[in-house]
Design a protein around this motif. Structure first.
Motif, PDB file in Angstrom:
ATOM      1  N   ARG A 113      -6.876  -8.003 -11.956  1.00 53.83           N
ATOM      2  CA  ARG A 113      -7.944  -7.041 -11.708  1.00 53.83           C
ATOM      3  C   ARG A 113      -7.267  -5.687 -11.555  1.00 53.83           C
ATOM      4  O   ARG A 113      -6.581  -5.456 -10.559  1.00 53.83           O
ATOM      5  N   VAL A 114      -7.408  -4.851 -12.527  1.00 51.21           N
ATOM      6  CA  VAL A 114      -6.706  -3.564 -12.479  1.00 51.21           C
ATOM      7  C   VAL A 114      -7.728  -2.442 -12.527  1.00 51.21           C
ATOM      8  O   VAL A 114      -8.554  -2.385 -13.440  1.00 51.21           O
ATOM      9  N   ILE A 115      -7.645  -1.566 -11.522  1.00 52.05           N
ATOM     10  CA  ILE A 115      -8.499  -0.372 -11.535  1.00 52.05           C
ATOM     11  C   ILE A 115      -7.553   0.814 -11.498  1.00 52.05           C
ATOM     12  O   ILE A 115      -6.952   1.114 -10.469  1.00 52.05           O
ATOM     13  N   GLY A 116      -7.369   1.428 -12.617  1.00 53.98           N
ATOM     14  CA  GLY A 116      -6.445   2.547 -12.693  1.00 53.98           C
ATOM     15  C   GLY A 116      -5.973   2.715 -14.116  1.00 53.98           C
ATOM     16  O   GLY A 116      -6.223   1.883 -14.983  1.00 53.98           O
ATOM     17  N   ALA A 164      -1.807  -8.013  -3.935  1.00 52.49           N
ATOM     18  CA  ALA A 164      -2.660  -6.832  -4.026  1.00 52.49           C
ATOM     19  C   ALA A 164      -1.774  -5.611  -3.899  1.00 52.49           C
ATOM     20  O   ALA A 164      -1.022  -5.476  -2.943  1.00 52.49           O
ATOM     21  N   LYS A 194     -10.262  -1.587 -15.548  1.00 52.42           N
ATOM     22  CA  LYS A 194     -11.085  -0.383 -15.629  1.00 52.42           C
ATOM     23  C   LYS A 194     -10.155   0.813 -15.544  1.00 52.42           C
ATOM     24  O   LYS A 194      -9.529   1.068 -14.508  1.00 52.42           O
ATOM     25  N   THR A 222      -4.806  -1.576  -7.605  1.00 59.13           N
ATOM     26  CA  THR A 222      -5.691  -0.413  -7.538  1.00 59.13           C
ATOM     27  C   THR A 222      -4.784   0.808  -7.567  1.00 59.13           C
ATOM     28  O   THR A 222      -4.255   1.241  -6.557  1.00 59.13           O
ATOM     29  N   GLY A 223      -4.582   1.320  -8.733  1.00 55.93           N
ATOM     30  CA  GLY A 223      -3.659   2.433  -8.859  1.00 55.93           C
ATOM     31  C   GLY A 223      -3.181   2.493 -10.292  1.00 55.93           C
ATOM     32  O   GLY A 223      -3.429   1.596 -11.084  1.00 55.93           O
ATOM     33  N   ARG A 281       0.862  -1.187   0.000  1.00 55.16           N
ATOM     34  CA  ARG A 281       0.000   0.000   0.000  1.00 55.16           C
ATOM     35  C   ARG A 281       0.885   1.219   0.000  1.00 55.16           C
ATOM     36  O   ARG A 281       1.676   1.405   0.921  1.00 55.16           O
ATOM     37  N   THR A 294      -4.300  -8.168  -8.051  1.00 49.59           N
ATOM     38  CA  THR A 294      -5.141  -6.972  -7.996  1.00 49.59           C
ATOM     39  C   THR A 294      -4.274  -5.733  -7.908  1.00 49.59           C
ATOM     40  O   THR A 294      -3.367  -5.662  -7.084  1.00 49.59           O
ATOM     41  N   GLU A 307      -2.124  -1.632  -3.707  1.00 53.30           N
ATOM     42  CA  GLU A 307      -2.988  -0.450  -3.668  1.00 53.30           C
ATOM     43  C   GLU A 307      -2.084   0.771  -3.785  1.00 53.30           C
ATOM     44  O   GLU A 307      -1.883   1.519  -2.842  1.00 53.30           O
TER      45      GLU A 307
END
Lengths: 104, 191
Positions: free
Chosen positions: A78-81, A45, A97, A62-63, A29, A60, A47
């Protein structure tokens, strides 16, 4: 050849800066900056924003991902960024996304 | 399924600025500036630099650590290892060539051992106040109240702060009087 492995049970809250390969199977993180390859394994993961060489994601994220080489999203990723790279592959089964910027 | 006994490593060219915690083993060959709290073994390699506390079950130091080491099982400081900080573990080994600067305490921190540890801490400030009288007024006032149960030790503590107070001319031994009132029967020499 040395590399940094962040195992499955490890959580890092903060910045990770490396000039060698980084393999993340745990949780990071904060910020992840590597000069070489970054691999986010299945179960890992992140973040944080990732910056590095070739980035391969099976976990995963997130960034934002910013690479001066290629970015590969494997099945199960799973990529959000946003992703910024010169080459990108998104495998069947990867979830994504965000924006893609290939510096066109 | 992730196994919790996976071994992690922070490579030589890696700098981590933040807290590292989790299960499994960790090998540090790079630079870590943040607390390390691992349930398994932590080994700091020769190129490893840790700038803060390490808590683990077993700790082996071959590099440099500036921070306290607390282990549930054992601490080994090998040849080439440098530690500036306290060591607390049931078993501590410092090999020839290992450098340690700090408080070393074997024996766990069980409640039965705490009065012994408090008494040991009370006897340690007494020589310190003699060496540094300028700092003494604040230290005896803080450390004398904790061991009131051991009356024998508190009387010796009162004599050294009186001497130190007069040496630094802070004033009459009025700060010590409240401590005397807490039940000790020391008779203060009026000079």
């Amino acid at each position: 050849m040395a590399s940094t492995v962040i195992g499955a049970g490890i959580t890092i809250d903060g910045e990770v800066t490396s000039d060698e390969d980084v393999i993340v199977a745990g949780t990071v993180r904060g910020k992840l900056v590597a000069k070489d390859a970054v691999t986010v394994e299945h179960g890992g993961a992140v973040e944080a924003d990732i910056a590095g060489g070739p980035v391969s994601v099976a976990g995963t994220v997130t960034g934002n991902i910013s690479s001066h080489d290629r970015v590969d999203l494997q099945n199960g990723a799973r990529v959000i960024g946003n992703v910024k790279a010169t080459r990108i592959t998104i495998a069947d089964g990867a979830q994504f996304k965000g924006n893609v910027d290939m510096d066109v | 399924m992730a196994s919790s006994t996976q071994s992690s490593s922070i490579g030589r060219g890696t700098v981590v600025r933040g807290r590292v915690q989790g299960s499994g083993d960790l090998e540090i060959a790079g630079h870590v500036e943040g607390d390390v709290a691992i349930e398994g073994d932590v080994s700091v390699d020769t190129t490893g630099l840790v700038g803060s506390d390490i808590t683990a079950s077993r700790i082996v130091v071959r590099g440099a650590v500036r921070g306290d080491l607390t282990a549930g099982e054992s601490i080994h400081v090998e040849n080439g290892g440098r530690v500036v900080g306290d060591l607390r573990a049931p078993r501590i080994a410092i090999a020839a060539g290992g450098l340690v600067r700090g408080h070393v305490q074997t024996g766990g921190a069980t409640p039965a051992a705490r009065p012994r540890a408090a008494a040991a801490a009370a006897s340690v400030p007494a020589p310190r106040t003699r060496e540094t009288p300028a700092v003494a007024p604040s230290r005896p006032a803080k450390k004398a109240p904790p061991p009131p149960p051991s009356k024998a030790k508190s009387t010796t503590n009162h004599k050294t702060p009186a001497r130190a107070n007069l040496a630094s001319r802070i004033g009459p031994p009025a700060p010590i009087v409240p401590v005397l009132k807490k039940g000790t029967k020391a008779v203060q020499k009026k000079k």
